[in-house]
Design a protein around this motif. Structure first.
Motif, PDB file in Angstrom:
ATOM      1  N   GLN A 246       0.813  -1.201   0.000  1.00  0.00           N
ATOM      2  CA  GLN A 246       0.000   0.000   0.000  1.00  0.00           C
ATOM      3  C   GLN A 246       0.864   1.275   0.000  1.00  0.00           C
ATOM      4  O   GLN A 246       0.583   2.226  -0.726  1.00  0.00           O
ATOM      5  CB  GLN A 246      -0.909   0.029   1.240  1.00  0.00           C
ATOM      6  CG  GLN A 246      -1.827  -1.178   1.378  1.00  0.00           C
ATOM      7  CD  GLN A 246      -2.485  -1.231   2.743  1.00  0.00           C
ATOM      8  OE1 GLN A 246      -3.389  -0.468   3.023  1.00  0.00           O
ATOM      9  NE2 GLN A 246      -2.016  -2.128   3.601  1.00  0.00           N
ATOM     10  N   GLY A 247       1.923   1.265   0.818  1.00  0.00           N
ATOM     11  CA  GLY A 247       2.704   2.474   1.055  1.00  0.00           C
ATOM     12  C   GLY A 247       3.207   3.156  -0.198  1.00  0.00           C
ATOM     13  O   GLY A 247       3.117   4.389  -0.341  1.00  0.00           O
ATOM     14  N   GLY A 248       3.732   2.394  -1.158  1.00  0.00           N
ATOM     15  CA  GLY A 248       4.312   2.983  -2.351  1.00  0.00           C
ATOM     16  C   GLY A 248       3.321   3.626  -3.297  1.00  0.00           C
ATOM     17  O   GLY A 248       3.728   4.317  -4.241  1.00  0.00           O
ATOM     18  N   LEU A 249       2.030   3.408  -3.056  1.00  0.00           N
ATOM     19  CA  LEU A 249       1.012   4.027  -3.907  1.00  0.00           C
ATOM     20  C   LEU A 249       0.746   5.481  -3.519  1.00  0.00           C
ATOM     21  O   LEU A 249       0.298   6.276  -4.354  1.00  0.00           O
ATOM     22  CB  LEU A 249      -0.287   3.225  -3.839  1.00  0.00           C
ATOM     23  CG  LEU A 249      -0.251   1.832  -4.491  1.00  0.00           C
ATOM     24  CD1 LEU A 249      -1.551   1.086  -4.238  1.00  0.00           C
ATOM     25  CD2 LEU A 249       0.004   1.937  -5.997  1.00  0.00           C
ATOM     26  N   PHE A 255       1.210  12.726  -5.390  1.00  0.00           N
ATOM     27  CA  PHE A 255       2.187  13.628  -6.001  1.00  0.00           C
ATOM     28  C   PHE A 255       2.438  13.342  -7.486  1.00  0.00           C
ATOM     29  O   PHE A 255       2.437  14.265  -8.300  1.00  0.00           O
ATOM     30  CB  PHE A 255       3.514  13.546  -5.234  1.00  0.00           C
ATOM     31  CG  PHE A 255       3.425  13.996  -3.814  1.00  0.00           C
ATOM     32  CD1 PHE A 255       3.571  15.336  -3.494  1.00  0.00           C
ATOM     33  CD2 PHE A 255       3.181  13.083  -2.790  1.00  0.00           C
ATOM     34  CE1 PHE A 255       3.487  15.765  -2.180  1.00  0.00           C
ATOM     35  CE2 PHE A 255       3.091  13.502  -1.475  1.00  0.00           C
ATOM     36  CZ  PHE A 255       3.243  14.845  -1.165  1.00  0.00           C
ATOM     37  N   GLY A 256       2.644  12.072  -7.828  1.00  0.00           N
ATOM     38  CA  GLY A 256       3.008  11.736  -9.199  1.00  0.00           C
ATOM     39  C   GLY A 256       1.948  12.112 -10.211  1.00  0.00           C
ATOM     40  O   GLY A 256       2.216  12.845 -11.183  1.00  0.00           O
ATOM     41  N   LEU A 257       0.720  11.648  -9.996  1.00  0.00           N
ATOM     42  CA  LEU A 257      -0.338  11.921 -10.963  1.00  0.00           C
ATOM     43  C   LEU A 257      -0.732  13.404 -11.004  1.00  0.00           C
ATOM     44  O   LEU A 257      -0.958  13.940 -12.102  1.00  0.00           O
ATOM     45  CB  LEU A 257      -1.548  11.032 -10.673  1.00  0.00           C
ATOM     46  CG  LEU A 257      -1.378   9.585 -11.156  1.00  0.00           C
ATOM     47  CD1 LEU A 257      -2.514   8.706 -10.660  1.00  0.00           C
ATOM     48  CD2 LEU A 257      -1.302   9.527 -12.683  1.00  0.00           C
ATOM     49  N   PRO A 258      -0.835  14.106  -9.868  1.00  0.00           N
ATOM     50  CA  PRO A 258      -1.074  15.552  -9.973  1.00  0.00           C
ATOM     51  C   PRO A 258       0.029  16.267 -10.762  1.00  0.00           C
ATOM     52  O   PRO A 258      -0.250  17.218 -11.503  1.00  0.00           O
ATOM     53  CB  PRO A 258      -1.105  16.001  -8.505  1.00  0.00           C
ATOM     54  CG  PRO A 258      -1.609  14.804  -7.765  1.00  0.00           C
ATOM     55  CD  PRO A 258      -0.970  13.638  -8.473  1.00  0.00           C
ATOM     56  N   ALA A 322       9.697   2.176  -1.780  1.00  0.00           N
ATOM     57  CA  ALA A 322       9.069   2.238  -0.452  1.00  0.00           C
ATOM     58  C   ALA A 322       9.251   0.929   0.300  1.00  0.00           C
ATOM     59  O   ALA A 322       9.533   0.926   1.505  1.00  0.00           O
ATOM     60  CB  ALA A 322       7.583   2.573  -0.603  1.00  0.00           C
ATOM     61  N   ALA A 323       9.094  -0.199  -0.406  1.00  0.00           N
ATOM     62  CA  ALA A 323       9.252  -1.496   0.244  1.00  0.00           C
ATOM     63  C   ALA A 323      10.710  -1.755   0.623  1.00  0.00           C
ATOM     64  O   ALA A 323      10.990  -2.360   1.665  1.00  0.00           O
ATOM     65  CB  ALA A 323       8.747  -2.605  -0.688  1.00  0.00           C
ATOM     66  N   LEU A 353       6.294   9.441   7.068  1.00  0.00           N
ATOM     67  CA  LEU A 353       6.660  10.773   6.571  1.00  0.00           C
ATOM     68  C   LEU A 353       7.642  10.686   5.406  1.00  0.00           C
ATOM     69  O   LEU A 353       7.690  11.587   4.558  1.00  0.00           O
ATOM     70  CB  LEU A 353       7.257  11.620   7.695  1.00  0.00           C
ATOM     71  CG  LEU A 353       6.300  11.986   8.850  1.00  0.00           C
ATOM     72  CD1 LEU A 353       7.024  12.792   9.904  1.00  0.00           C
ATOM     73  CD2 LEU A 353       5.093  12.758   8.318  1.00  0.00           C
ATOM     74  N   MET A 354       8.405   9.598   5.335  1.00  0.00           N
ATOM     75  CA  MET A 354       9.347   9.440   4.235  1.00  0.00           C
ATOM     76  C   MET A 354       8.619   9.239   2.904  1.00  0.00           C
ATOM     77  O   MET A 354       9.183   9.498   1.838  1.00  0.00           O
ATOM     78  CB  MET A 354      10.287   8.266   4.501  1.00  0.00           C
ATOM     79  CG  MET A 354      11.220   8.460   5.691  1.00  0.00           C
ATOM     80  SD  MET A 354      12.236   9.957   5.534  1.00  0.00           S
ATOM     81  CE  MET A 354      13.239   9.542   4.112  1.00  0.00           C
ATOM     82  N   LEU A 355       7.378   8.794   2.983  1.00  0.00           N
ATOM     83  CA  LEU A 355       6.597   8.648   1.760  1.00  0.00           C
ATOM     84  C   LEU A 355       6.320  10.010   1.130  1.00  0.00           C
ATOM     85  O   LEU A 355       6.155  10.119  -0.091  1.00  0.00           O
ATOM     86  CB  LEU A 355       5.283   7.918   2.050  1.00  0.00           C
ATOM     87  CG  LEU A 355       5.414   6.439   2.445  1.00  0.00           C
ATOM     88  CD1 LEU A 355       4.062   5.887   2.871  1.00  0.00           C
ATOM     89  CD2 LEU A 355       5.981   5.618   1.288  1.00  0.00           C
ATOM     90  N   LEU A 356       6.249  11.047   1.973  1.00  0.00           N
ATOM     91  CA  LEU A 356       6.069  12.401   1.438  1.00  0.00           C
ATOM     92  C   LEU A 356       7.306  12.845   0.673  1.00  0.00           C
ATOM     93  O   LEU A 356       7.203  13.480  -0.386  1.00  0.00           O
ATOM     94  CB  LEU A 356       5.761  13.390   2.574  1.00  0.00           C
ATOM     95  CG  LEU A 356       4.487  13.118   3.383  1.00  0.00           C
ATOM     96  CD1 LEU A 356       4.309  14.203   4.443  1.00  0.00           C
ATOM     97  CD2 LEU A 356       3.270  13.067   2.463  1.00  0.00           C
ATOM     98  N   LEU A 357       8.487  12.519   1.217  1.00  0.00           N
ATOM     99  CA  LEU A 357       9.732  12.847   0.513  1.00  0.00           C
ATOM    100  C   LEU A 357       9.794  12.102  -0.817  1.00  0.00           C
ATOM    101  O   LEU A 357      10.128  12.692  -1.857  1.00  0.00           O
ATOM    102  CB  LEU A 357      10.934  12.478   1.385  1.00  0.00           C
ATOM    103  CG  LEU A 357      12.318  12.652   0.728  1.00  0.00           C
ATOM    104  CD1 LEU A 357      12.536  14.109   0.338  1.00  0.00           C
ATOM    105  CD2 LEU A 357      13.415  12.174   1.677  1.00  0.00           C
TER     106      LEU A 357
END
Length: 490
Positions: A246-249, A255-258, A322-323, A353-357
């Motif tokens: 889930q996390g990597g989505l 961010f990616g699609l916007p 992410a994984a 929070l690293m997922l935001l980075l």
């Protein structure tokens, strides 16, 4: 077959759409007291957590009822009730205690597979079988002596009988099937981050056909023992591992699609920037906040499939990264801001929070790659195909009424153009919709005027087979579907 699979994927959305409620309750409970999910600590938090777990723990029943209802031709409650009957029969006949009595052995001697008989996979079987029975026998008339049981009343009876037969087969088939699924899950799990990356890649590739939901069942629910969503929200499993599917989505959808939407707007022709900007802004916000990505993805899927291939690869890369670093967060509906914020309070979330980075990095990558590909290969993304001005004109007149007697329901120009484009009443067999797409069954998709669909302001369309077509409308698709149904009745 494709039409059937499309309806199957759409019907899965009904039980899945209930999950955000469970996530909200569990998120609030965990915010109040992180031990509430395990039944410890604050009483109010435990109360809320139990409310959320009541949904999570009963997903198999929801799938049985939801699929029976969704796959039925007329979406009748009798189908849903019959789905429940089917599930109760098979799970009670095959539970460990019952099997011990049937086999005349101690409960601990029964194959372990029967301890997992109440699962989403069985729920899906029950729902599909019940829907097939309902569609076949809902109008059956019995002799006068038995007429009380005719029609829809006959369906739960036949469903129960059918599930007894299926239960007999499952007594022999379920152990190898179950153990095979577990082995498959273990194989994917052993691939570690690479497995997560491959999952992300194929998840996006299957989206145009609506079959990504079927793939999700293996990783998100308890078909192969991974059960990533339930384990995350109940905070069971291994920190840094649970949630890897889930996390990597989140970096992609938030961010990616916007950023891809921004690149599409940047490359639109000057005269079309205003229209494209409003379209991309709405789609980008939906992706960022809720994780609903189809309005944005389908805006370039058909006109620029190369971009969609790039998108699938980048999704796999995000999941892999992410994984690899064990950055996890979870969602109940989709990987948008709402679910991200709720998952922050779940104890098993690891460095979310690293997922935001990662998201910021993926946003830059998406913008640069999409911008480069659009310009270099002259891809016909929205605003570059010469149809946006006509779409804008249609959009401005969306509130105009359909010609006819006064008092009739209002029908937008968008709907009228789509109705004309698909051949009208003479060509329409069935009208349905999911979260963002019209799902139409036609007598012949070969006569569909795709240019007119574009002129209507629809975000895109895809012909699935000679009888099935999907038209991407957006999150307000229900109103277009209702208007089409109204026009088709007149």
């Amino acid at each position: 077959m494709k039409g059937y699979m499309q309806k199957f994927a759409q019907s899965l959305m009904l039980p899945i759409s209930i999950l955000p409620v469970a996530g909200l309750l569990l998120g609030i409970a965990s915010f109040i007291d992180s031990g509430a999910i395990n039944g410890k600590g604050n009483g109010v938090a435990i109360f809320l957590a139990n409310g959320g777990l009541s949904v999570i723990d009963n997903l198999p029943i929801l799938f049985a009822v939801g699929l029976a209802f969704g796959m039925s031709k007329d979406k009748n409650g009798a189908a849903a009730l019959s789905g429940l009957v089917s599930f109760l029969v098979v799970t009670n006949v095959l539970k460990t205690e019952s099997m011990a009595k049937v086999l005349h052995v101690a409960p601990d001697k029964v194959d372990l597979s029967f301890t997992g008989i109440s699962n989403v996979f069985i729920g899906i079987i029950c729902g599909l079988v019940t829907a097939a029975i309902y569609n076949r026998f809902k109008d059956t008339k019995l002799p006068t002596a038995f007429s009380f049981f005719s029609g829809k009343r006959l369906v739960p009876i036949l469903s129960a009988a059918a599930m007894l037969v299926i239960s007999l087969l499952l007594m022999w088939l379920w152990p190898p099937v179950y153990n095979g699924l577990v082995s498959f899950g273990e194989m994917i799990s052993k691939l570690g981050p690479l497995g997560a990356g491959l999952y992300g890649f194929f998840n996006r590739l299957l989206l145009p056909f609506g079959l990504h939901h079927a793939l999700n069942q293996v990783f998100w629910f308890d078909i192969a023992g991974i059960n990533d969503i339930s384990n995350f929200w109940s905070s069971t499993g291994e920190k840094g591992i649970t949630g890897r599917y889930q996390g990597g989505l989140f970096p992609i959808m938030m961010f990616g699609l916007p950023a891809a939407a921004l690149a599409i707007w940047k490359n639109a022709e000057k005269r079309n920037k205003k229209v494209v900007g409003s379209l991309m802004l709405a789609a980008g916000i939906a992706s960022f906040v809720t994780g609903i990505t189809e309005p944005l993805e389908f805006s370039f899927l058909v006109v620029a499939p190369m971009l969609f291939g790039i998108h699938a690869v980048l999704t796999g890369i995000s999941m892999f990264i992410a994984a690899t670093f064990h950055w996890t967060a979870g969602f109940t509906f989709s990987a948008g801001l709402i679910d991200y914020l709720l998952s922050l309070s779940i104890p098993i979330a690891n460095k979310p929070l690293m997922l935001l980075l990662l998201g910021l990095i993926m946003g830059v990558v998406y913008f640069v790659v999409f911008d480069f590909a659009i310009r270099t290969f002259n891809l016909k993304t929205p605003g570059r195909d010469g149809l946006m001005e006509e779409a804008a004109k249609v959009s401005e007149d969306d509130n105009s009424v359909n010609s006819g007697a006064s008092g009739q329901a209002k029908v937008s120009n968008k709907t009228k153009l789509i109705y004309e484009a698909i051949g009208g009443e003479d060509n329409i067999e069935a009208i349905d919709h999911c979260a963002t797409r019209l799902r139409l069954t036609l007598k012949d998709t070969g006569i569909v005027d795709q240019d007119k669909i574009k002129k209507s302001g629809a975000l895109g369309n895809k012909i699935i087979s000679d009888k099935n077509i999907q038209i991407i409308i957006g999150t307000d698709v229900q109103f277009t579907a209702d208007e089409l149904m109204q026009m088709n009745k007149e």
